[in-house]
Every structure is written in C-alpha cells, then in structure tokens.
Scaffold this motif. Structure first.
Motif, PDB file in Angstrom:
ATOM      1  N   ARG A   1      42.499  37.278  45.581  1.00  0.00           N
ATOM      2  CA  ARG A   1      41.401  38.261  45.578  1.00  0.00           C
ATOM      3  C   ARG A   1      41.878  39.541  44.905  1.00  0.00           C
ATOM      4  O   ARG A   1      42.983  40.021  45.199  1.00  0.00           O
ATOM      5  CB  ARG A   1      40.961  38.582  47.010  1.00  0.00           C
ATOM      6  N   ILE A   2      41.048  40.103  44.013  1.00  0.00           N
ATOM      7  CA  ILE A   2      41.365  41.373  43.348  1.00  0.00           C
ATOM      8  C   ILE A   2      40.825  42.477  44.246  1.00  0.00           C
ATOM      9  O   ILE A   2      39.618  42.718  44.298  1.00  0.00           O
ATOM     10  CB  ILE A   2      40.730  41.419  41.945  1.00  0.00           C
ATOM     11  N   ILE A   3      41.734  43.131  44.996  1.00  0.00           N
ATOM     12  CA  ILE A   3      41.267  44.091  46.008  1.00  0.00           C
ATOM     13  C   ILE A   3      41.408  45.539  45.535  1.00  0.00           C
ATOM     14  O   ILE A   3      41.049  46.466  46.264  1.00  0.00           O
ATOM     15  CB  ILE A   3      41.950  43.866  47.372  1.00  0.00           C
ATOM     16  N   ALA A   4      41.948  45.729  44.328  1.00  0.00           N
ATOM     17  CA  ALA A   4      41.974  47.049  43.680  1.00  0.00           C
ATOM     18  C   ALA A   4      42.205  46.809  42.203  1.00  0.00           C
ATOM     19  O   ALA A   4      42.914  45.861  41.831  1.00  0.00           O
ATOM     20  CB  ALA A   4      43.086  47.928  44.250  1.00  0.00           C
ATOM     21  N   GLN A   5      41.600  47.656  41.373  1.00  0.00           N
ATOM     22  CA  GLN A   5      41.757  47.469  39.926  1.00  0.00           C
ATOM     23  C   GLN A   5      41.406  48.770  39.214  1.00  0.00           C
ATOM     24  O   GLN A   5      40.391  49.383  39.530  1.00  0.00           O
ATOM     25  CB  GLN A   5      40.821  46.351  39.448  1.00  0.00           C
ATOM     26  N   LYS A   6      42.224  49.159  38.245  1.00  0.00           N
ATOM     27  CA  LYS A   6      41.843  50.287  37.382  1.00  0.00           C
ATOM     28  C   LYS A   6      42.521  50.162  36.027  1.00  0.00           C
ATOM     29  O   LYS A   6      43.588  49.572  35.895  1.00  0.00           O
ATOM     30  CB  LYS A   6      42.148  51.644  38.032  1.00  0.00           C
ATOM     31  N   ARG A   7      41.830  50.736  35.029  1.00  0.00           N
ATOM     32  CA  ARG A   7      42.299  50.700  33.648  1.00  0.00           C
ATOM     33  C   ARG A   7      42.851  52.083  33.330  1.00  0.00           C
ATOM     34  O   ARG A   7      42.201  53.091  33.617  1.00  0.00           O
ATOM     35  CB  ARG A   7      41.114  50.354  32.745  1.00  0.00           C
ATOM     36  N   LEU A   8      44.028  52.126  32.716  1.00  0.00           N
ATOM     37  CA  LEU A   8      44.635  53.422  32.414  1.00  0.00           C
ATOM     38  C   LEU A   8      45.606  53.289  31.244  1.00  0.00           C
ATOM     39  O   LEU A   8      45.975  52.172  30.850  1.00  0.00           O
ATOM     40  CB  LEU A   8      45.340  53.982  33.652  1.00  0.00           C
TER      41      LEU A   8
ATOM     42  N   ASN B   1      41.166  37.580  34.731  1.00  0.00           N
ATOM     43  CA  ASN B   1      40.642  37.708  36.102  1.00  0.00           C
ATOM     44  C   ASN B   1      40.099  36.378  36.616  1.00  0.00           C
ATOM     45  O   ASN B   1      40.246  36.046  37.796  1.00  0.00           O
ATOM     46  CB  ASN B   1      39.562  38.789  36.173  1.00  0.00           C
ATOM     47  N   ALA B   2      39.479  35.601  35.734  1.00  0.00           N
ATOM     48  CA  ALA B   2      38.958  34.295  36.166  1.00  0.00           C
ATOM     49  C   ALA B   2      40.109  33.398  36.618  1.00  0.00           C
ATOM     50  O   ALA B   2      39.993  32.690  37.636  1.00  0.00           O
ATOM     51  CB  ALA B   2      38.179  33.641  35.033  1.00  0.00           C
ATOM     52  N   LYS B   3      41.225  33.418  35.906  1.00  0.00           N
ATOM     53  CA  LYS B   3      42.374  32.594  36.312  1.00  0.00           C
ATOM     54  C   LYS B   3      42.912  33.047  37.663  1.00  0.00           C
ATOM     55  O   LYS B   3      43.306  32.229  38.501  1.00  0.00           O
ATOM     56  CB  LYS B   3      43.481  32.664  35.251  1.00  0.00           C
TER      57      LYS B   3
END
Ligand code: CMP
Length: 140
Positions: free
Chosen positions: A33-40, A24-26
């Motif tokens: 911009r990270i405008i949505a994110q989910k882990r699955l 994410n830092a890279k």
C-alpha cells in the motif's frame, strides 16, 4: 510475518519517461500500500546526505548528480514484510541481473539509472522515511 513500512524513491529516469503510474501499479499489484507519496527535486546536499553510506564508493558523485538531474517521487510503502517484498518487486540493482517481471528488469536503463530505490533493512527504512516525511504525512 510482520507489518512493515519501507521507503521507495522513483528516480529521475522514471519521472522523465512518465513511468510513475506503471511503477505504482507494480507496487500495488504486489500487495503493498502506498501510504505516503510526494514529488520533489532533491538538492545536491540532500542527495549526498541520503546516500552518505556510499560516500566512499567510486560511483558516489555520479549517483548524486544523477539523483538531482530531474524530479523524484518519494513514497512510504506498507505491507507484510514490506522491506523484503519491495526489494523483490524492484529486482536486482543492476537491471542486467534483475528477474523477469521486476521493475528494474522492465524499466531500468542502467545500474545507475535503475528507476527505483528501496530501503535495505527495517532500521534503514525508519531512517529513510524520517528523512523525507513527517508522521502527519503518512496515512495508513
Ligand atoms: P540504490 O538502490 O538507490 O542504491 C545505491 C545506488 O547507487 C544504486 O541504487 C544505483 O542507482 C547506484 N549505483 C551506481 N553504480 C553502482 C554500482 N556499481 N553498484 C551499486 N550501485 C550503484
């Protein structure tokens, strides 16, 4: 220059090694911009459907097995020319060919366990984003 969105997947080798923050830092350092994110966890059927374009390739079955071997983090990234920009940030599919400083050069384990996926065109980005997210989950 156009404002675009693209789909990113942090793959099981990245979640297993606790690399999601570094990746994410890279992404953010590159101005995306990270405008949505989910882990699955993908089901076998979801992996096969997502990668259907590769169904005839010799690596298809192994790829689908690998993609269900652990959690993934799916993301929508937004920025100027986001599709091409994220492909630059990821580096070449095969980490052996990836440029210095790219995600795959720094983190990928192999051509299969290559840490991240990014859409390859604006049209595919729209389809891949809709595969994982509803509009209400995307907050620009
Ligand atoms: P990705 O960008 O997600 O698109 C297809 C994936 O297939 C690719 O990254 C790799 O993880 C995987 N893959 C495995 N073997 C190959 C190969 N020989 N060529 C291209 N992609 C491969």
């Amino acid at each position: 220059m156009t404002l675009q969105q693209t789909l990113s997947i942090m793959k099981p080798d990245a979640t297993r090694r606790n690399l999601t923050g570094k990746i994410n830092a890279k992404i953010e350092d590159a101005g995306l911009r990270i405008i949505a994110q989910k882990r699955l966890c993908l089901s076998k059927e979801q992996a096969q459907k997502f990668y259907a374009v590769h169904a005839e390739r010799s690596f298809f079955n192994d790829l689908c097995e690998y993609m269900i071997s652990g959690p993934v983090v799916v993301q929508v990234l937004e920025g100027e020319d986001a599709v091409a920009k994220y492909r630059e940030v990821m580096g070449a599919t095969n980490p052996a060919n990836a440029a210095e400083g790219t995600i795959r050069k720094e983190f990928a384990e192999s051509i299969e366990a290559n840490s991240v996926h990014g859409s390859d065109s604006e049209e595919n980005a729209a389809n891949e984003i809709a595969f994982f997210f509803s509009q209400i989950e995307i907050v620009g």
